[in-house]
Motif scaffolding. Structure first.
Motif: not given
Length: 202
Positions: A92, A96, A154, A158
């Motif tokens: 994650r 990010h 993504w 996540t």
């Protein structure tokens, strides 16, 4: 844009190197010695040799020491204060850190798999098509690392990345969309998890 120069930035290397080596007596995996240098340096070199101009490295256990001892010049270093919660938190943090860049996919590798070299990583990277790409190395048909995660995935990854599962749950749910790239002829996907595994280091 599909030329190599464009893909160098559109496909970023994302190295997960935050593990504390619990089964190795608490020795951070990034600092294990391989060919005379910290293992994290070797893993970064693999991603660069595979064609990733941008490499983000997620650090956790002994992050300050890793920064001191390892030559990670040119990398974006991402601190994961929650590294002890498992690989999911590192994935994650890494994804990010790529948001807002021109990256369209992340080539994700693990610091504790020195048997996977540039040949395998380059094969997986070469299968990138666009931000919807999902690609995984395979070993005798079994999915392994590295994996290429297009940016369209993504948010879902996540949301699903918890504990030590990383992207596993998301990939299982989207198995039909994954392009498998056989790498068993050029790489060995062992992990350095226990004292017995240290025999693989050179």
């Amino acid at each position: 844009m599909t030329d190599n120069q464009g893909n160098g930035t559109r496909v970023a290397g994302l190295l997960l190197a935050a593990g504390g080596g619990r089964r190795l007596g608490g020795r951070p995996k990034a600092l294990l010695e391989h060919r005379g240098r910290p293992l994290v340096e070797h893993a970064v070199a693999v991603l660069r040799a595979a064609g990733c101009a941008r490499v983000h490295v997620v650090l956790g256990a002994a992050a300050a020491t890793v920064r001191e001892r390892a030559d990670l010049g040119g990398c974006v270093l991402v601190d994961n204060p929650d590294w002890a919660a498992g690989m999911g938190s590192s994935l994650r943090a890494g994804l990010h850190s790529l948001v807002g860049t021109d990256t369209r996919a992340a080539l994700v590798s693990l610091v504790d798999q020195p048997g996977i070299g540039p040949e395998a990583a380059a094969r997986v990277r070469a299968a990138y098509r666009d931000e919807a790409s999902l690609v995984s190395a395979a070993y005798a048909g079994v999915r392994g690392h590295p994996v290429l995660l297009g940016s369209a995935h993504w948010p879902g990854i996540t949301a699903a990345a918890t504990g030590d599962r990383g992207a596993r749950a998301y990939l299982k749910a989207h198995e039909a969309a994954i392009t498998l790239v056989e790498c068993g002829d050029v790489a060995r996907p062992y992990d350095i998890d226990t004292e017995a595994d240290l025999i693989h280091l050179e």
